[in-house]
Design a protein around this motif. Structure first.
Motif, PDB file in Angstrom:
ATOM      1  N   LYS A 200      -6.236   2.790   1.613  1.00 32.69           N
ATOM      2  CA  LYS A 200      -6.825   4.063   1.169  1.00 32.69           C
ATOM      3  C   LYS A 200      -5.927   5.244   1.523  1.00 32.69           C
ATOM      4  N   GLU A 201      -5.253   5.177   2.690  1.00 30.56           N
ATOM      5  CA  GLU A 201      -4.318   6.238   3.088  1.00 30.56           C
ATOM      6  C   GLU A 201      -3.185   6.350   2.069  1.00 30.56           C
ATOM      7  N   PHE A 202      -2.644   5.214   1.668  1.00 29.95           N
ATOM      8  CA  PHE A 202      -1.562   5.221   0.681  1.00 29.95           C
ATOM      9  C   PHE A 202      -2.072   5.696  -0.681  1.00 29.95           C
ATOM     10  N   GLU A 203      -3.263   5.242  -1.062  1.00 34.63           N
ATOM     11  CA  GLU A 203      -3.810   5.647  -2.365  1.00 34.63           C
ATOM     12  C   GLU A 203      -4.072   7.144  -2.412  1.00 34.63           C
ATOM     13  N   ALA A 204      -4.590   7.704  -1.317  1.00 35.59           N
ATOM     14  CA  ALA A 204      -4.869   9.146  -1.272  1.00 35.59           C
ATOM     15  C   ALA A 204      -3.589   9.968  -1.411  1.00 35.59           C
ATOM     16  N   ALA A 205      -2.456   9.363  -1.013  1.00 34.89           N
ATOM     17  CA  ALA A 205      -1.174  10.061  -1.102  1.00 34.89           C
ATOM     18  C   ALA A 205      -0.437   9.750  -2.402  1.00 34.89           C
ATOM     19  N   GLY A 206      -1.110   9.024  -3.324  1.00 32.38           N
ATOM     20  CA  GLY A 206      -0.476   8.680  -4.589  1.00 32.38           C
ATOM     21  C   GLY A 206       0.601   7.621  -4.445  1.00 32.38           C
ATOM     22  N   LEU A 207       0.474   6.779  -3.407  1.00 30.49           N
ATOM     23  CA  LEU A 207       1.506   5.795  -3.093  1.00 30.49           C
ATOM     24  C   LEU A 207       0.992   4.360  -3.250  1.00 30.49           C
TER      25      LEU A 207
ATOM     26  N   LYS B 189      -1.732   7.690  13.236  1.00 26.50           N
ATOM     27  CA  LYS B 189      -3.046   7.198  12.821  1.00 26.50           C
ATOM     28  C   LYS B 189      -3.142   5.694  13.029  1.00 26.50           C
ATOM     29  N   GLU B 190      -4.338   5.243  13.422  1.00 27.14           N
ATOM     30  CA  GLU B 190      -4.599   3.817  13.586  1.00 27.14           C
ATOM     31  C   GLU B 190      -5.711   3.396  12.627  1.00 27.14           C
ATOM     32  N   TYR B 191      -5.569   2.217  12.051  1.00 27.29           N
ATOM     33  CA  TYR B 191      -6.520   1.719  11.059  1.00 27.29           C
ATOM     34  C   TYR B 191      -7.061   0.368  11.534  1.00 27.29           C
ATOM     35  N   LEU B 192      -8.359   0.176  11.370  1.00 23.61           N
ATOM     36  CA  LEU B 192      -8.989  -1.058  11.835  1.00 23.61           C
ATOM     37  C   LEU B 192      -8.748  -2.220  10.872  1.00 23.61           C
ATOM     38  N   VAL B 193      -8.757  -1.925   9.578  1.00 25.54           N
ATOM     39  CA  VAL B 193      -8.583  -2.987   8.577  1.00 25.54           C
ATOM     40  C   VAL B 193      -7.576  -2.546   7.522  1.00 25.54           C
ATOM     41  N   LEU B 194      -7.064  -3.517   6.789  1.00 26.88           N
ATOM     42  CA  LEU B 194      -6.044  -3.246   5.776  1.00 26.88           C
ATOM     43  C   LEU B 194      -6.567  -2.312   4.687  1.00 26.88           C
TER      44      LEU B 194
ATOM     45  N   LEU C  16       2.815   8.094  11.340  1.00 29.24           N
ATOM     46  CA  LEU C  16       3.117   6.892  12.104  1.00 29.24           C
ATOM     47  C   LEU C  16       1.835   6.088  12.083  1.00 29.24           C
ATOM     48  N   MET C  17       1.873   4.898  11.465  1.00 33.57           N
ATOM     49  CA  MET C  17       0.641   4.172  11.158  1.00 33.57           C
ATOM     50  C   MET C  17       0.604   2.804  11.856  1.00 33.57           C
ATOM     51  N   PHE C  18      -0.530   2.529  12.493  1.00 37.50           N
ATOM     52  CA  PHE C  18      -0.754   1.244  13.158  1.00 37.50           C
ATOM     53  C   PHE C  18      -1.941   0.549  12.493  1.00 37.50           C
ATOM     54  N   MET C  19      -1.765  -0.732  12.126  1.00 36.28           N
ATOM     55  CA  MET C  19      -2.877  -1.530  11.628  1.00 36.28           C
ATOM     56  C   MET C  19      -2.628  -2.970  12.087  1.00 36.28           C
ATOM     57  N   GLY C  20      -3.373  -3.385  13.131  1.00 32.70           N
ATOM     58  CA  GLY C  20      -3.099  -4.695  13.705  1.00 32.70           C
ATOM     59  C   GLY C  20      -1.682  -4.721  14.242  1.00 32.70           C
ATOM     60  N   LYS C  21      -0.877  -5.694  13.780  1.00 35.76           N
ATOM     61  CA  LYS C  21       0.519  -5.787  14.223  1.00 35.76           C
ATOM     62  C   LYS C  21       1.474  -5.031  13.308  1.00 35.76           C
ATOM     63  N   ILE C  22       0.934  -4.420  12.254  1.00 38.84           N
ATOM     64  CA  ILE C  22       1.774  -3.650  11.328  1.00 38.84           C
ATOM     65  C   ILE C  22       2.026  -2.254  11.896  1.00 38.84           C
ATOM     66  N   ILE C  23       3.301  -1.842  11.965  1.00 40.08           N
ATOM     67  CA  ILE C  23       3.677  -0.497  12.406  1.00 40.08           C
ATOM     68  C   ILE C  23       4.582   0.102  11.330  1.00 40.08           C
ATOM     69  N   LEU C  24       4.153   1.217  10.738  1.00 43.35           N
ATOM     70  CA  LEU C  24       4.904   1.860   9.667  1.00 43.35           C
ATOM     71  C   LEU C  24       5.162   3.325  10.010  1.00 43.35           C
ATOM     72  N   ILE C  25       6.311   3.818   9.596  1.00 42.43           N
ATOM     73  CA  ILE C  25       6.612   5.250   9.707  1.00 42.43           C
ATOM     74  C   ILE C  25       6.926   5.751   8.301  1.00 42.43           C
ATOM     75  N   LEU C  26       6.146   6.714   7.833  1.00 44.53           N
ATOM     76  CA  LEU C  26       6.359   7.328   6.519  1.00 44.53           C
ATOM     77  C   LEU C  26       6.832   8.765   6.749  1.00 44.53           C
ATOM     78  N   LEU C  27       7.999   9.079   6.220  1.00 42.52           N
ATOM     79  CA  LEU C  27       8.608  10.391   6.450  1.00 42.52           C
ATOM     80  C   LEU C  27       8.817  11.135   5.138  1.00 42.52           C
TER      81      LEU C  27
END
Length: 268
Positions: free
Chosen positions: A248-255, A238-243, A173-184
């Motif tokens: 990097k989270e997506f890249e580390a997961a091959g996404l 997880k919360e992220y300060l910048v895009l 469950l990812m927060f970055m500014g106003k972006i809220i994403l759930i990756l399952l």
């Protein structure tokens, strides 16, 4: 009267299931009742003890109405878990108007092997065939969801974590500014069940503070996990300060492709 019976039953259950991780209250609400988890073992085929996780929701009118039950076990198929749940609910109907959870757990411990001895439903038998077809969809599946906002953030997060745990889903469950994403990630049938819960349960509050369903959710992607994709081992918030950090989270997961196609355009 019903509330007093439930309080007494919860105290008794906490005393009975007092071992490590045997008992956990997940939520209590004057409107939705009490939800708790019991970890137990039941005798399966060949006299082998099978660990089983039972989640009970006791509505406010319980025990005059049936509890809601979910059954999970790494040692049982999804279809077997559904069969066990159905048998527990059948047994619960014979115990209406009296506290029944301990009786149901005892009944399961004594009868699981008999349930497992029964043949699983074959394809072509109506609704049961649909359940079986879902469980035979090989491989790991993934879904990416976008939420517009969370007003009751703490409660919302707890609910999402509970659903992911109950359905054995991993991800973020990812927060970055106003972006809220759930990756399952998980079984496709479990992801479908999660999506149903996300769209039908009163998981947030509206502008006046009343409980409301999630109406502003987008399923950005639902697909089979590919070999280049990382397998998440847990569900984390997880919360992220910048895009860049989110990228990097997506890249580390091959996404990386997923990020470029669906996430980049969300930042305004």
């Amino acid at each position: 009267m019903a509330a007093a019976l439930v309080r007494e039953e919860l105290v008794a259950l906490a005393a009975i299931f007092c071992g490590p991780r045997e008992w956990e209250v997940l939520s209590r609400s004057e409107t939705d009742g009490t939800v708790f988890r019991i970890h137990t073992k039941a005798e399966g085929l060949g006299d082998v003890d099978i660990p089983v996780e039972l989640v009970f929701q006791l509505p406010v009118t319980y025990p005059s109405c049936l509890p809601r039950i979910s059954v999970n076990s790494e040692h049982l198929t999804r279809a077997q878990c559904e069969t066990v749940k159905d048998k527990l609910l059948e047994q619960a109907e014979t115990l209406l108007s009296e506290p029944m959870v301990h009786e149901l757990v005892l009944w399961l411990q004594q009868n699981l092997r008999h349930i497992l001895n029964q043949p699983e439903p074959r394809e072509g038998s109506g609704q049961d065939a649909f359940a079986v077809s879902l469980t035979t969809d090989d491989g790991l599946w993934m879904a990416l969801l976008h939420l517009d906002h969370m007003r009751a953030k703490t409660k919302y997060i707890r609910t999402v974590q509970k659903w992911a745990s109950d359905l054995r889903l991993t991800g973020r469950l990812m927060f970055m500014g106003k972006i809220i994403l759930i990756l399952l990630q998980g079984d496709r049938s479990n992801i479908k069940e999660y999506l149903m819960l996300q769209k039908t349960a009163k998981v947030d509050v509206d502008s006046s503070g009343k409980k409301c369903k999630e109406k502003m959710i987008s399923v950005l992607l639902e697909t089979k996990v590919q070999t280049e994709h990382k397998r998440f081992l847990a569900f984390e918030v997880k919360e992220y300060l910048v895009l860049d950090d989110l990228q990097k989270e997506f890249e580390a997961a091959g996404l990386q492709k997923l990020f470029s196609e669906f996430v980049l355009g969300l930042e305004k």
